[in-house]
Design a protein around this motif. Sequence first.
Motif, PDB file in Angstrom:
ATOM      1  N   ALA A  75       5.272  -6.508  18.278  1.00  0.00           N
ATOM      2  CA  ALA A  75       3.943  -7.706  17.534  1.00  0.00           C
ATOM      3  C   ALA A  75       3.290  -6.398  16.857  1.00  0.00           C
ATOM      4  N   ALA A  76       2.875  -5.865  16.882  1.00  0.00           N
ATOM      5  CA  ALA A  76       1.899  -5.274  15.610  1.00  0.00           C
ATOM      6  C   ALA A  76       2.652  -4.144  15.123  1.00  0.00           C
ATOM      7  N   LEU A  77       3.540  -4.068  15.341  1.00  0.00           N
ATOM      8  CA  LEU A  77       5.084  -3.616  14.174  1.00  0.00           C
ATOM      9  C   LEU A  77       5.006  -4.440  13.596  1.00  0.00           C
ATOM     10  N   LEU A  78       5.315  -5.656  13.700  1.00  0.00           N
ATOM     11  CA  LEU A  78       5.468  -6.785  12.507  1.00  0.00           C
ATOM     12  C   LEU A  78       4.619  -6.746  11.666  1.00  0.00           C
ATOM     13  N   VAL A  79       3.449  -6.687  12.343  1.00  0.00           N
ATOM     14  CA  VAL A  79       2.103  -7.080  11.366  1.00  0.00           C
ATOM     15  C   VAL A  79       1.991  -5.498  10.543  1.00  0.00           C
ATOM     16  N   ALA A  80       2.187  -4.493  10.937  1.00  0.00           N
ATOM     17  CA  ALA A  80       2.228  -3.034  10.149  1.00  0.00           C
ATOM     18  C   ALA A  80       3.374  -3.556   8.927  1.00  0.00           C
ATOM     19  N   THR A  81       4.385  -3.945   9.088  1.00  0.00           N
ATOM     20  CA  THR A  81       5.590  -4.072   8.581  1.00  0.00           C
ATOM     21  C   THR A  81       6.152  -5.475   7.819  1.00  0.00           C
ATOM     22  N   GLY A  82       4.837  -6.351   8.027  1.00  0.00           N
ATOM     23  CA  GLY A  82       5.194  -7.286   7.084  1.00  0.00           C
ATOM     24  C   GLY A  82       6.044  -8.272   6.826  1.00  0.00           C
ATOM     25  N   ALA A  83       5.973  -8.685   5.451  1.00  0.00           N
ATOM     26  CA  ALA A  83       7.312  -9.601   5.156  1.00  0.00           C
ATOM     27  C   ALA A  83       8.463  -8.992   4.799  1.00  0.00           C
TER      28      ALA A  83
END
Length: 463
Positions: A75-83
């Motif tokens: 989930a933290a990776l999703l934040v770092a990746t963004g849209a």
Amino acid sequence: MAGRSQPVLAGVVTALVGFASSFTVVLAGLRAVGASDAQAASGLLAVCVAAGLSAVWLGLRHRIPMSVAWSTPGAALLVATGAVPGGWPVAVGAFLVSGVLIVAAGLFPALGRAVAAIPRPIAGAMLAGVLLPLCTAPVRALVEVPRLAVPVVLAWLLLHRFARRWAVPGALVVAVAAIALTTPVSGLGGARLLPAVELTAPAWNVSALIGLALPLFLVTMAAQNVPGMAVLVGYGYRPPFGAALRATGLTTVVAAPAGGHAVNLAAITAALAAGPDAHPDPDRRWIASVTAGIGLALLGLGAGAATALVALAPPVLIEAVAGLALLGALATALTSALAEPAAREAAVVTFVVTASGVSLIGVGGAFWGLVAGGVMLLLFRHRSGGPTAPEPAPGPATASPGPDAAGPAPAEPGAADSADLPLRVPDVSGTDRRATFSGGSATPAAGAPGSRRRHRPRSDRRR
């Protein structure tokens, strides 16, 4: 009566701590890659139910306390990746592909060995770079919304000192109280508090497969599944790694269309169900993991209310709570990244590129961080006279065994069920024992200290 209720109570605590400690990370990650509030609530519900079903199945099937959770580093990776290019449907497609890869790792040993072959400093540095943006959120919150953030951080500090297990849940309670006191009740007027599943047809493109699906798979394997196994091995169990990967990967695939990003073995809360506090008899601790699975699935029913509450708060405050939950994981990842002097510069390059958040040809920084660090490592090792054996990929938040934890169980012959994955098993003596996953379960390597007198679960003794 107390003996019967002890593992049930331990399971309830495991579910509460696991949910409250990181559901804000999940919601932040899903919204970052394009989910609406309703889709984020559906995703949180999906991973809760998927993790709960996996834990119940594995516990009842193998009589081992195999706790299951969502992938917090993922989930933290999703934040770092963004849209991502293509929006939310492409993100859902990446979740589905990641689940397929986890299933494949449980079916084909070569894929599991490939993940384990990632050098330890590079894997730790990539994870640290993924976690860094969220871990700086508490600092930004203290500057941007001090009236709300100061009580949250103070509560976390006090509880971290005196009741560490409850530090993040306590900070979350303070954050909820602060939001309730500063937000008009009318703000919940249009919110949907009951749980609802929002299905999304998956879509795919090459950049999302490389920049999101592959890093999500690697982070989930290296930061959750492998350390989760290490905790169980440290308590004397012989968990079937291949079966665990197949179960969690399959539930990830099923949960993906509803917005669930990844389900895996628990690493942070694993010791709550597997340790002696769950039950003095190791053969009864599986009840704790099954209870935790049921509890987590029930907590998922509150996903709508949790999402509505998060939507009312300043985004930086929710990110701050998530960042507090990940500080320990960041510390462990950095320690792992910088532990080997020969690979330190390559690890720093990996960390810097990943944390930069750059996106090139639609592929996010986590992938380019791995590439940059790998190239640096190859160049420096070539210059120094050849490669050395890579260390195993680390997990960021492996819980430490209790004071009476047993070591790994002796190996038994059998058909291979999963990859031979080397890792360091935490030991109460302060040393590390090298263990290998083979023959369908985790076993100690030959010559590992303290490998003679070890607990063997009842299911193994019956064989």
